[in-house]
Write a protein that holds these residues in place. Structure first.
Motif, short mmCIF file in Angstrom:
data_model
loop_
_atom_site.label_atom_id
_atom_site.label_comp_id
_atom_site.label_asym_id
_atom_site.label_seq_id
_atom_site.Cartn_x
_atom_site.Cartn_y
_atom_site.Cartn_z
N UNK A 168 8.89 52.41 49.45
CA UNK A 168 9.69 51.41 48.74
C UNK A 168 10.31 50.38 49.68
N UNK A 169 10.56 50.77 50.95
CA UNK A 169 11.34 49.98 51.90
C UNK A 169 12.76 49.79 51.36
N UNK A 170 13.28 50.82 50.71
CA UNK A 170 14.63 50.81 50.15
C UNK A 170 15.66 50.79 51.27
N UNK A 171 16.60 49.84 51.16
CA UNK A 171 17.70 49.74 52.13
C UNK A 171 19.05 50.12 51.51
N UNK A 172 19.11 50.11 50.18
CA UNK A 172 20.35 50.42 49.49
C UNK A 172 20.33 49.78 48.12
N UNK A 173 21.32 50.12 47.28
CA UNK A 173 21.40 49.53 45.93
C UNK A 173 21.37 48.01 46.02
N UNK A 174 20.60 47.39 45.13
CA UNK A 174 20.44 45.94 45.18
C UNK A 174 20.21 45.39 43.78
N UNK A 175 20.31 44.09 43.66
CA UNK A 175 20.21 43.45 42.34
C UNK A 175 18.77 43.25 41.88
N UNK A 176 17.79 43.62 42.73
CA UNK A 176 16.40 43.41 42.36
C UNK A 176 15.77 44.61 41.66
N UNK A 177 16.51 45.70 41.54
CA UNK A 177 15.99 46.88 40.86
C UNK A 177 15.10 47.75 41.71
N UNK A 178 14.95 47.40 43.00
CA UNK A 178 14.14 48.22 43.89
C UNK A 178 14.93 49.46 44.28
N UNK A 179 14.29 50.62 44.16
CA UNK A 179 14.98 51.87 44.50
C UNK A 179 13.98 52.81 45.16
#
Length: 278
Positions: free
Chosen positions: A248-259
């Motif tokens: 995912x390359x998740x860095x933290x909660x964000x407004x783009x919905x990526x988790x």
């Protein structure tokens, strides 16, 4: 889709927003069963996440994302399933830390000279917290010291492209980091190759050198990659006989919905990197 395997994400050991234990807990909540924390130039995320992974039943794979240079372009190589306590990996982490530190010192000297102000790197580090120092941290320091009125002015005058603080890190060559990972018993994977803004010819040349150096994998299902990019990466994985990886390359909660676990479906015609893991 939500995948049960996520082999690319970040904790506060580099530039992520969640500590490793919280990242593992979030993965467990989201149904991710196999996770690699791939912090920039450090395997500390893996070390700090092990206890939580064991407690929550998440299979935590040793991971790291190493910065390097190929053809004048900064490339990121993910290392997976290596020995994080090996001498070669510890030395690699130290080398990358020194490269980042050297860059910060040069920025401080150049910008400080221009402003006739001695920049205190310890104070700049406080803005970065657990992250490596970057130009935005220098900018915030300049603002708070009253040396510039805004972030825009900090970059326009001192930190942006072509300005005194525009310093490239002295990263090693791509072949070097590939060999570090392989020597530590891991699998070198080229990260997000669709984002390097290369022509197809140049990217193929880069991948050829990657394979020659010992590279073995390519990310073929990544975060918010679109279907066209996914198809291109799958085709290159087949052409160069590379294993496929996903994350995912998740860095933290964000407004783009990526988790955690969010990525396109894994291409059915690409051999997954985890297939040979015991």
């Amino acid at each position: 889709m939500n995948s049960e395997i996520d082999l690319h994400c970040h904790s506060t050991a580099s530039d992520g927003k969640l500590p490793a234990a919280e990242l593992v807990a979030r993965a467990a909540e989201r149904g991710v069963k196999t996770l690699a924390i791939t912090d920039h130039d450090t395997a500390e995320g893996y070390r700090l996440g092990q206890a939580a992974a064991q407690e929550l039943g998440v299979r935590l794979i040793p991971g790291i994302e190493l910065s390097c240079i190929w053809g004048g372009v900064t490339i990121h190589i993910v290392g997976l399933n290596f020995d994080p306590e090996s001498d070669v990996m510890r030395a690699a982490e130290q080398a990358q830390t020194e490269a980042r530190s050297s860059r910060s010192q040069i920025i401080a000297e150049r910008v400080g000279k221009r402003l006739k102000h001695d920049i205190d790197l310890a104070e700049v580090q406080a803005y970065a917290g657990g992250e490596s120092i970057g130009r935005p941290h220098f900018a915030q320091y300049l603002i708070d010291k009253g040396l510039v009125p805004s972030m825009a002015v900090a970059f326009n005058k001192y930190l942006g492209a072509g300005k005194p603080g525009d310093v490239k890190a002295s990263w090693p060559e791509m072949a070097t980091v590939v060999q570090w990972i392989a020597a530590a018993g891991g699998i070198p994977v080229m990260a997000h190759a669709h984002l390097y803004n290369m022509t197809r010819t140049k990217l193929r040349a880069c991948l050829a050198d990657f394979v020659d150096a010992g590279g073995r994998g390519l990310e073929v299902a990544y975060g918010q990659m679109d279907n066209n990019q996914r198809g291109q990466m799958a085709g290159l994985a087949r052409e160069f006989e590379l294993l496929g990886s996903c994350g995912s390359d998740f860095h933290g909660p964000n407004r783009f919905g990526l988790d955690l676990g969010v990525m396109p479906p894994f291409p059915a015609d690409v051999t997954p990197v985890w297939q040979s893991w015991a």
